[in-house]
Write an enzyme that holds these catalytic residues in place. Structure first.
Site, PDB file in Angstrom:
ATOM      1  N   GLY A   1      37.178  29.418  32.776  1.00  0.00           N
ATOM      2  CA  GLY A   1      37.689  29.821  33.384  1.00  0.00           C
ATOM      3  C   GLY A   1      39.089  30.685  32.255  1.00  0.00           C
ATOM      4  O   GLY A   1      38.944  30.368  31.730  1.00  0.00           O
ATOM      5  N   CYS A   2      39.996  31.110  33.466  1.00  0.00           N
ATOM      6  CA  CYS A   2      41.159  31.744  33.008  1.00  0.00           C
ATOM      7  C   CYS A   2      42.013  31.253  31.982  1.00  0.00           C
ATOM      8  O   CYS A   2      41.829  31.528  30.428  1.00  0.00           O
ATOM      9  CB  CYS A   2      41.728  32.962  34.251  1.00  0.00           C
ATOM     10  SG  CYS A   2      42.429  31.149  34.723  1.00  0.00           S
TER      11      CYS A   2
END
Length: 312
Positions: A117-118
């Protein structure tokens, strides 16, 4: 080249998929397969496409990503999943090459890779080396705050900021107030934390980029440890990692502001340690593009590792 690996992007009309497609366009070492609009919701056609490729990149919401992975019957097909569906699944290799010295090799040979995920990319990059080195206790009460560009919210949020009603879009918005954000278990697992971290994300009125911060008190670190030790640990861990930069002490001391957009359009991740010895406080920071190292750039980086393994 007709014998080059075939890469299928499932969901190339979304923000991440479009960016991946753009990054791969024009490359001669692979062939791209995407489906026309009329076939994107055709279950049989999608299953046919995913089972005919060498590597599939899933740019889908979690439930459709699970369905796409389950539709694979060809054992030769390898997958990179950009959703959060498999990020804590032990049967999937976590796609953060810089996480450890062996991670790139694991990704290169893996059948199933889950793209990070970012927000977790920045948090894990800062925390894992420190926890692994014993400088930060695994049960430390960690608080993470991050501000992302609105593209992190997907097409709906992009439309809200760039569509006809953009004037009504909020300039800044903190969310995740129920403290149940889906990235939190991912951060805890891959950073090596034994206690659930406190994670509070936000969106700003800029398209892309992330600034993530983690405050620490020196008195809560391992005995005798201060900011310089943390900085040295990160520098050693990421020495030779071309996509991760650790700011030197002089850079950090000279910096007055943290710009979340500073690395937009790149696959770079910039880490910093800001130390105030007088007050016994340390600030860990990460800046990167949520659509670059936080999504599409990371997917392409993982794809290149997997392609290199095929070419051997």
């Amino acid at each position: 080249m007709t014998n080059s690996p075939l890469v299928f992007i499932d969901g190339d009309q979304g923000t991440t998929g479009l960016q991946i497609h753009e990054r791969l366009r024009g490359r001669s070492d692979l062939r791209l397969l995407t489906l026309p609009d009329s076939e994107r919701k055709n279950t049989a056609r999608r299953a046919e496409a995913i089972n005919s490729c060498h590597i599939a990149i899933l740019c889908l919401p979690d439930a459709p990503a699970r369905e796409a992975a389950a539709a694979i019957v060809n054992p030769a097909v390898r997958v990179i999943d950009a959703s959060s569906a498999h990020r804590t699944d032990p049967q999937w290799v976590y796609g953060f090459p810089e996480m450890s010295t062996a991670q790139s090799a694991h990704i290169a040979s893996a059948q199933r890779v889950s793209n990070p995920g970012c927000y977790p990319t920045g948090a894990i990059a800062l925390l894992r080396p420190l926890v692994h080195a014993g400088l930060l206790p695994a049960d430390h009460p960690i608080a993470i705050h991050a501000v992302s560009g609105y593209s992190g919210g997907g097409r709906a949020r992009v439309d809200a900021h760039e569509g006809p009603d953009a004037v009504q879009a909020p300039a800044f918005q903190i969310y995740g107030l129920k403290l149940e954000h889906k990235h939190t278990p991912e951060i805890a697992q891959h950073a090596g934390l034994s206690k659930r971290p406190f994670f509070l994300p936000a969106y700003g009125a800029f398209r892309q980029g992330i600034a993530l911060t983690i405050p620490l008190f020196q008195q809560h670190l391992a005995p005798g440890i201060h900011g310089d030790h943390l900085h040295a640990c990160l520098q050693q861990h990421y020495a030779g990692a071309p996509h991760v930069e650790v700011m030197d002490v002089a850079q950090a001391e000279a910096m007055e502001h943290l710009d979340p957009q500073a690395l937009n359009g790149t696959n770079q991740l910039r880490l910093g340690i800001f130390n105030n010895a007088r007050h016994g406080q340390v600030l860990l920071t990460a800046v990167f593009d949520n659509l670059g190292k936080g999504a599409s750039g990371a997917a392409v980086q993982n794809l290149d590792l997997m392609l290199a393994h095929i070419a051997r």
